[in-house]
Design a protein around this motif. Structure first.
Motif, PDB file in Angstrom:
ATOM      1  N   MET A  37      -0.976  -8.072  14.834  1.00 52.23           N
ATOM      2  CA  MET A  37       0.326  -8.103  14.178  1.00 52.23           C
ATOM      3  C   MET A  37       1.309  -7.340  15.067  1.00 52.23           C
ATOM      4  O   MET A  37       0.933  -6.346  15.698  1.00 52.23           O
ATOM      5  CB  MET A  37       0.266  -7.445  12.809  1.00 52.23           C
ATOM      6  N   CYS A  38       2.558  -7.793  15.123  1.00 49.24           N
ATOM      7  CA  CYS A  38       3.588  -7.145  15.934  1.00 49.24           C
ATOM      8  C   CYS A  38       4.902  -7.119  15.162  1.00 49.24           C
ATOM      9  O   CYS A  38       5.157  -7.971  14.318  1.00 49.24           O
ATOM     10  CB  CYS A  38       3.816  -7.920  17.233  1.00 49.24           C
ATOM     11  N   ALA A  39       5.737  -6.150  15.500  1.00 49.17           N
ATOM     12  CA  ALA A  39       7.084  -6.106  14.937  1.00 49.17           C
ATOM     13  C   ALA A  39       7.989  -7.089  15.676  1.00 49.17           C
ATOM     14  O   ALA A  39       8.810  -7.781  15.070  1.00 49.17           O
ATOM     15  CB  ALA A  39       7.657  -4.700  15.021  1.00 49.17           C
ATOM     16  N   GLU A  40       7.849  -7.147  17.003  1.00 53.76           N
ATOM     17  CA  GLU A  40       8.606  -8.072  17.848  1.00 53.76           C
ATOM     18  C   GLU A  40       7.740  -8.477  19.023  1.00 53.76           C
ATOM     19  O   GLU A  40       6.905  -7.694  19.483  1.00 53.76           O
ATOM     20  CB  GLU A  40       9.889  -7.438  18.395  1.00 53.76           C
ATOM     21  N   SER A 124       5.843  -8.368   9.423  1.00 53.51           N
ATOM     22  CA  SER A 124       5.308  -8.350  10.784  1.00 53.51           C
ATOM     23  C   SER A 124       5.084  -9.784  11.243  1.00 53.51           C
ATOM     24  O   SER A 124       5.208 -10.724  10.466  1.00 53.51           O
ATOM     25  CB  SER A 124       3.976  -7.592  10.840  1.00 53.51           C
ATOM     26  N   ILE A 125       4.729  -9.918  12.517  1.00 56.07           N
ATOM     27  CA  ILE A 125       4.426 -11.226  13.083  1.00 56.07           C
ATOM     28  C   ILE A 125       2.927 -11.316  13.302  1.00 56.07           C
ATOM     29  O   ILE A 125       2.354 -10.490  14.025  1.00 56.07           O
ATOM     30  CB  ILE A 125       5.160 -11.438  14.417  1.00 56.07           C
ATOM     31  N   GLN A 126       2.304 -12.295  12.687  1.00 56.89           N
ATOM     32  CA  GLN A 126       0.882 -12.553  12.905  1.00 56.89           C
ATOM     33  C   GLN A 126       0.782 -13.582  14.029  1.00 56.89           C
ATOM     34  O   GLN A 126       1.470 -14.602  14.011  1.00 56.89           O
ATOM     35  CB  GLN A 126       0.231 -13.096  11.642  1.00 56.89           C
ATOM     36  N   CYS A 127      -0.080 -13.314  14.998  1.00 54.02           N
ATOM     37  CA  CYS A 127      -0.234 -14.169  16.174  1.00 54.02           C
ATOM     38  C   CYS A 127      -1.536 -14.943  16.090  1.00 54.02           C
ATOM     39  O   CYS A 127      -2.574 -14.385  15.708  1.00 54.02           O
ATOM     40  CB  CYS A 127      -0.273 -13.316  17.440  1.00 54.02           C
TER      41      CYS A 127
END
Length: 135
Positions: A37-40, A124-127
């Motif tokens: 997971m990432c914020a950006e 968040s961003i799930q990749c």
């Protein structure tokens, strides 16, 4: 194009075919199931960066193309997506969930086959890698 009604805030053709020279992230972390997971997330192409970020209020994704500047930011190399470096950006897709939120962004590398998907989830961003199902 009405940028308020779409996640993609620029003409993708401006970056289609561009070579990714670095993949960076802010707030990258592993969650309990081991997923990333990432914020950006930033895909550096030349002197600019394609930035994928999440709207904290709606979990919708926003994708911009902006000047690249590292000073004063929390950008860190994203080793988990290092395999994107030296690849070219291909097509992209924008996904809307059943509630109407623009929360999924998928991109191809070196052509038109979807390769990576990014989903806004819990601010968040799930990749995820997109893997074809073989017959």
């Amino acid at each position: 194009m009405d940028n308020d009604a779409t996640m993609l805030q620029f003409d993708w053709e401006d970056v289609e075919g561009a070579t990714i020279t670095a993949v960076l992230a802010e707030g990258a972390r592993s969650v309990s199931d081991g997923s990333l997971m990432c914020a950006e997330i930033g895909l550096v192409v030349g002197a600019k960066v394609v930035v994928i970020r999440v709207n904290d209020d709606t979990d919708e994704l926003i994708v911009t193309h902006q000047d690249f500047a590292t000073s004063g930011t929390a950008w860190q190399p994203l080793d988990q997506l290092e395999e994107l470096v030296s690849r070219t950006l291909g097509w992209c897709w924008i996904g809307r969930n059943y509630r109407g939120y623009l929360d999924t962004f998928t991109l191809a590398l070196d052509g038109i086959d979807p390769a990576y998907s990014f989903t806004g989830l819990a601010s968040s961003i799930q990749c995820a890698r997109v893997t074809p199902i073989r017959a």
